[in-house]
Scaffold this active site. Structure first.
Site, short mmCIF file in Angstrom:
data_model
loop_
_atom_site.label_atom_id
_atom_site.label_comp_id
_atom_site.label_asym_id
_atom_site.label_seq_id
_atom_site.Cartn_x
_atom_site.Cartn_y
_atom_site.Cartn_z
CB VAL A 1 51.03 31.57 46.78
CG1 VAL A 1 52.15 30.52 46.90
CG2 VAL A 1 51.11 32.56 47.94
CE LYS B 1 53.35 33.81 58.43
NZ LYS B 1 53.66 35.19 57.98
CB ILE C 1 63.33 33.49 55.83
CG1 ILE C 1 63.34 35.01 55.68
CG2 ILE C 1 64.46 33.04 56.75
CD1 ILE C 1 63.01 35.74 56.98
CG ASP D 1 50.14 35.40 59.42
OD1 ASP D 1 49.80 34.59 58.55
OD2 ASP D 1 51.29 35.91 59.46
CB ALA E 1 41.88 22.57 41.45
CB ALA F 1 64.94 18.83 41.28
CD GLU G 1 44.43 39.99 52.17
OE1 GLU G 1 43.47 40.37 51.45
OE2 GLU G 1 45.41 39.37 51.72
CD GLU H 1 61.71 26.73 54.69
OE1 GLU H 1 61.46 27.47 55.66
OE2 GLU H 1 62.54 25.80 54.73
CB VAL I 1 57.51 29.21 58.53
CG1 VAL I 1 58.09 29.81 59.80
CG2 VAL I 1 56.88 27.85 58.82
#
Length: 453
Positions: free
Chosen positions: A32, A223, A154, A219, A61, A51, A208, A147, A150
């Site tokens: 991510v 959510k 979407i 999981d 990090a 923005a 995984e 956001e 979840v």
């Protein structure tokens, strides 16, 4: 007095130019994090225009600094100490995408204590420690946006909090785990058993090496907890959710569901009832013609029933580096727009939901009222009416009874679809049915969801 339009716009232009860049520190540069860096760099101008100011990644990090340098180059400061990011005076907002619930909690709370906004895609962190985190954010007047935690690509949190803000939400139901949806799709399309479908998901990178959180439904429950909090204004109640995964699901039930005109999906359901809220994750039968039944592979979908808008549905990728990054950066845009306004206007924050005093109770399993599918192994084909009669005696409404199509290695099976009935009453009826001499093995039960308005 009339003012020339160009003259009147000029001060606004200068004011916009004077707005300083939103400086981002990121903890984690894995799937991510790297996607977030790429999308921020690639779409920098578009993001700034939306923005109202530039958004710049200034610090990262990472455990592996050499790998991190290969991703971000020399334009971003690197550190092995996540707390350095959480406390640095040149960081306005901390993006936590490292995962986990232990150190991540400390990083996020430290960032908040230092007056920094937080964006995270860590659903486990919020489901377990969200109440503490949101309370700290509220006290400091900062934003916690999530956001990406979840439904990946979407924008369902924004839909619930903004697009459907005028509505009383009646229920939310979703396919919110891409790994299990991929496995179920393979079991249906290719006739694979669960183990073979899981192995294929792992080989393709959808699952995984340890897929427990996905296949056990945890999981999805993380959510769902966030969805319910936003939909109903209730505290985060992950510990009270009823959670059942797909590990016990058999290929014969996938095939029998198809025979009856249904498909099996792992569904998260949060439904408001008079006595409380249903909060549950489990494999359920969905009518094959329903839009939710057409959500295949690793895709996600969320359906919302509200009083004014009616039924709305949201569909998109359930996994992926840049797909999740899209949600993370959307949260950064919200932070850029809202930074400096009154804390009550911080839309991504749970706000009143985090400390609701009139908290809705979570209904116990026995009180959930749905239709059901039963698969009853029998010794002989002529026992179909006996099974139906046994259920009727226990006040279980029988809507449909059929014999399962013959399959190699599988004996006679009676299939039953019930009308709506409380889970507790069904459990007693199944227990009595199981004791009958006509029944040749364990009775399988699954819930049925119509997902109608």
């Amino acid at each position: 007095m009339y003012r020339d339009p160009v003259e009147s716009l000029e001060p606004l232009h200068h004011r916009q130019a004077a707005i300083r860049t939103l400086r981002v520190g990121m903890i984690g540069i894995g799937t991510v994090g790297s996607g977030t860096f790429r999308v921020l760099a690639r779409n920098r101008a578009d993001i700034a225009a939306r923005a109202g100011r530039s958004i710049e990644l200034v610090m990262v990090a990472a455990r592996n600094l050499e790998r991190a340098a290969g991703i971000v180059g020399d334009s971003v400061a690197l550190t092995a100490d996540a707390m350095h990011v959480a406390t640095h005076p040149d960081v306005d907002v901390v993006v936590e995408v490292a995962g986990g619930t232990g150190p991540a909690r400390d990083w996020v709370l430290t960032a908040i204590a230092h007056g920094k906004h937080v964006v995270t895609a860590n659903k486990a962190l919020l489901a377990v420690h969200g109440a503490e985190i949101f309370a700290a954010a509220r006290e400091k007047g900062v934003i916690v946006a999530y956001e990406g935690a979840v439904a990946v690509s979407i924008p369902i949190i924004k839909a619930l909090r903004e697009g459907l803000a005028a509505n009383r939400i009646e229920w939310v139901a979703g396919i919110i785990n891409g790994t299990t949806n991929f496995i179920l799709s393979k079991m249906r399309d290719e006739g694979l058993d669960f183990a073979a479908a899981l192995a294929q998901a792992q080989a393709l990178g959808y699952a995984e090496a340890d897929p427990s959180f996905d296949i056990e439904g945890i999981d999805a429950a993380h959510k769902l907890t966030l969805l319910a909090a936003n939909a109903f204004g209730m505290p985060l109640r992950f510990a009270d959710a009823q959670v059942e995964g797909i590990t016990a699901l058999q290929g014969v039930d996938v095939a029998c569901a198809e025979q009856l005109g249904y498909r099996i999906k792992l569904l998260g359901v949060a439904r408001r009832q008079a006595a409380g809220v249903e909060l549950r994750v489990q494999p359920v039968l969905v009518p094959a013609a329903h839009l939710m039944a057409q959500v295949n592979g690793s895709m996600n979908a969320v359906m919302v029933k509200s009083d004014a808008a009616g039924l709305t549905m949201y569909y998109g990728a359930g996994a992926g580096s840049e797909q999740t990054a899209s949600a993370v950066i959307a949260d950064l845009v919200d932070v850029a727009r809202l930074d400096g306004v009154h804390a009550a206007q911080h839309v991504p924050h749970l706000g009143v939901h985090a400390h609701a005093t009139n908290a809705l109770a979570v209904l116990p399993r026995a009180a959930v009222h749905t239709s059901h599918y039963l698969r009853v192994p029998v010794h002989a084909l002529d026992q179909i009416q006996t099974i139906a009669a046994s259920l009727a005696e226990r006040k279980v409404p029988v809507r449909q009874v059929a014999l399962a199509a013959e399959r190699p290695g599988v004996g006679p099976q009676v299939l039953v679809l019930t009308g709506p009935v409380e889970q507790g009453a069904l459990d007693l009826a199944v227990h009595a049915l199981q004791a009958r001499a006509e029944v040749a093995g364990p009775v399988t039960t699954l819930r049925v969801e119509s997902l109608e308005g």
